[in-house]
Design an enzyme around this catalytic site. Structure first.
Site, PDB file in Angstrom:
ATOM      1  N   SER A 172       3.501  -4.201  -2.398  1.00  0.00           N
ATOM      2  CA  SER A 172       2.661  -3.454  -3.337  1.00  0.00           C
ATOM      3  C   SER A 172       1.732  -4.452  -4.016  1.00  0.00           C
ATOM      4  CB  SER A 172       3.557  -2.785  -4.382  1.00  0.00           C
ATOM      5  OG  SER A 172       2.804  -2.437  -5.518  1.00  0.00           O
ATOM      6  N   SER A 173       0.518  -3.996  -4.301  1.00  0.00           N
ATOM      7  CA  SER A 173      -0.429  -4.896  -4.990  1.00  0.00           C
ATOM      8  C   SER A 173       0.129  -5.274  -6.359  1.00  0.00           C
ATOM      9  CB  SER A 173      -1.785  -4.211  -5.150  1.00  0.00           C
ATOM     10  OG  SER A 173      -2.219  -3.743  -3.896  1.00  0.00           O
TER      11      SER A 173
ATOM     12  N   MET B  96      -7.035   0.497  -2.863  1.00  0.00           N
ATOM     13  CA  MET B  96      -7.641   0.020  -4.105  1.00  0.00           C
ATOM     14  C   MET B  96      -7.789  -1.507  -4.029  1.00  0.00           C
ATOM     15  SD  MET B  96      -6.440   2.530  -7.131  1.00  0.00           S
ATOM     16  CE  MET B  96      -4.824   1.886  -7.454  1.00  0.00           C
ATOM     17  N   GLY B  97      -7.784  -2.051  -2.799  1.00  0.00           N
ATOM     18  CA  GLY B  97      -7.974  -3.493  -2.633  1.00  0.00           C
ATOM     19  C   GLY B  97      -6.696  -4.265  -2.914  1.00  0.00           C
TER      20      GLY B  97
ATOM     21  N   HIS C 184      -2.558  -6.262   1.202  1.00  0.00           N
ATOM     22  CA  HIS C 184      -1.378  -7.005   1.649  1.00  0.00           C
ATOM     23  C   HIS C 184      -0.986  -6.477   3.026  1.00  0.00           C
ATOM     24  CE1 HIS C 184       0.687  -3.368   0.444  1.00  0.00           C
ATOM     25  NE2 HIS C 184       0.228  -3.505  -0.792  1.00  0.00           N
ATOM     26  N   GLU C 185       0.110  -7.000   3.538  1.00  0.00           N
ATOM     27  CA  GLU C 185       0.537  -6.657   4.901  1.00  0.00           C
ATOM     28  C   GLU C 185       0.744  -5.137   5.071  1.00  0.00           C
ATOM     29  OE1 GLU C 185       0.927  -7.208   8.580  1.00  0.00           O
ATOM     30  OE2 GLU C 185       0.189  -8.872   7.350  1.00  0.00           O
TER      31      GLU C 185
ATOM     32  N   VAL D 230       6.147  -1.306   4.498  1.00  0.00           N
ATOM     33  CA  VAL D 230       6.321  -2.697   4.944  1.00  0.00           C
ATOM     34  C   VAL D 230       7.019  -3.446   3.815  1.00  0.00           C
ATOM     35  CG1 VAL D 230       5.127  -4.781   5.735  1.00  0.00           C
ATOM     36  CG2 VAL D 230       4.272  -2.527   6.392  1.00  0.00           C
TER      37      VAL D 230
ATOM     38  N   GLN E 222       2.789  10.705  -3.353  1.00  0.00           N
ATOM     39  CA  GLN E 222       1.357  10.752  -3.024  1.00  0.00           C
ATOM     40  C   GLN E 222       1.154  11.343  -1.627  1.00  0.00           C
ATOM     41  OE1 GLN E 222      -1.727   7.665  -4.077  1.00  0.00           O
ATOM     42  NE2 GLN E 222      -1.360   6.976  -1.994  1.00  0.00           N
TER      43      GLN E 222
ATOM     44  N   HIS F  32      -1.121  -2.723   3.778  1.00  0.00           N
ATOM     45  CA  HIS F  32      -2.441  -2.153   4.102  1.00  0.00           C
ATOM     46  C   HIS F  32      -2.841  -2.532   5.536  1.00  0.00           C
ATOM     47  CE1 HIS F  32      -2.944  -2.695  -0.433  1.00  0.00           C
ATOM     48  NE2 HIS F  32      -3.138  -1.413  -0.267  1.00  0.00           N
TER      49      HIS F  32
HETATM   50  O1  PAF Z   1      -2.532   4.498  -2.749  1.00  0.00           O
HETATM   51  C1  PAF Z   1      -3.577   4.047  -3.264  1.00  0.00           C
HETATM   52  O2  PAF Z   1      -3.908   2.862  -3.148  1.00  0.00           O
HETATM   53  C2  PAF Z   1      -4.474   4.990  -4.066  1.00  0.00           C
HETATM   54  O3  PAF Z   1      -3.724   5.920  -4.767  1.00  0.00           O
HETATM   55  C3  PAF Z   1      -5.550   5.679  -3.199  1.00  0.00           C
HETATM   56  C4  PAF Z   1      -4.928   6.605  -2.168  1.00  0.00           C
HETATM   57  C5  PAF Z   1      -6.404   4.635  -2.498  1.00  0.00           C
HETATM   58  C6  PAF Z   1      -6.463   6.523  -4.092  1.00  0.00           C
HETATM   59  O4  PAF Z   1      -7.105   5.751  -5.051  1.00  0.00           O
END
Ligand code: PAF
Length: 283
Positions: free
Chosen positions: A185-186, A30-31, A34-35, A176, A153, A37
């Protein structure tokens, strides 16, 4: 780096890459990258010919009183961060194309979506499963990468893939962490300095729980949960949403601790809800 905004273009590119026998790795985000991702992207780049990163703030996974409006957005910063990696394809659709007015079909994940985070975020995991299913159909990856930080998730996405027969391997990558153990986390950007300091309690609590389990002295899950809870509530800025010890595959609550288990916690620090988990496996 190639940036694609439109669903049809992404599908056409994916079709072409597959016809060329290229393997596609996919990192949905979702943009506000951070490290954590970036580490998913590096895992993907290690084994796939091409990595697609989606950046899309999915409105249907937020409840009416949640942080959709405040959710951090920084597409320019994200693209800068991505430019330091090997080239990736960035897919950034707009909400009106993902969910046009006529949109009415969704994925329901059943009971797994009503426990742990789902208990305080009703409908959240249906929203996640729906967007992930759509993204899988658009990107058509061979391999998809998710972080262990969002443990529930990951279990739900593995089930989605199995139940709906997506021909995709899911790879769960380690969380991480910052130097004090806070999972990246964002949403950490919401924390002020005091809250940021206090948020280290999550990882301390998980490590304490792990120690209690591995020392073998405590096998009753409620006792371990009680001890973890005490440690968290000793931090004045922390309020517990849940502390659970679960089977890592089914997410069923464990009564007696038999290896392996996942300790899963959600804690509100100030106004920010943070989640974390640890897999505990005795040797
Ligand atoms: O983990 C996330 O950032 C979101 O839940 C995802 C998997 C991109 C779905 O919107």
């Amino acid at each position: 780096m190639q940036i694609i905004k439109n669903i049809k273009d992404m599908q056409a590119l994916s079709r072409r890459l597959r016809a060329e026998n290229k393997t596609i790795g996919f990192v949905p985000t979702m943009g506000a990258l951070h490290e954590g991702h970036l580490s998913l992207i590096r895992h993907s780049q290690n084994i796939n010919s091409i990595t697609v990163v989606s950046i899309f703030i999915n409105p249907i996974q937020f409840g009416p009183n949640e942080d959709l409006k405040q959710y951090p957005q920084d597409l320019e910063g994200d693209l800068n961060r991505l430019s330091s990696l090997n080239p990736v394809i960035v897919f950034t659709p707009v909400a009106s194309e993902m969910y046009p007015e006529s949109f009415s079909t969704s994925v329901t994940v059943g009971s797994l979506g009503g426990i742990l985070c789902g208990a305080s975020r009703p409908g959240h995991f249906n929203g996640v499963a729906t967007v992930v299913a759509k993204l899988f159909n658009i990107v058509r990856p061979d391999n998809a990468y998710f972080g262990q930080k969002d443990f529930q998730q990951t279990v739900i996405i593995k089930k989605l893939i199995k139940d709906l027969n997506f021909d995709i391997n899911v790879i769960i990558c380690p969380t991480v962490r910052e130097l004090d153990g806070l999972a990246m986390s964002s949403r950490n950007t919401y924390l002020n300095n005091e809250e940021r300091r206090a948020s280290a309690v999550l990882y301390r609590a998980l490590k304490f729980g792990e120690e209690l389990i591995l020392s073998g002295g405590m096998v009753e899950a409620p006792s371990v949960k009680g001890q973890i809870g005490k440690l968290i509530t000793a931090e004045p800025l922390a309020k517990i949403d849940y502390v659970e010890i679960v089977d890592p595959h089914s997410l069923a609550k464990a009564d007696k601790i038999a290896s392996p288990v996942a300790i899963c916690i959600a804690v509100i620090i100030g106004k920010t809800r943070l989640i974390d988990n640890l897999l505990v496996e005795s040797k």
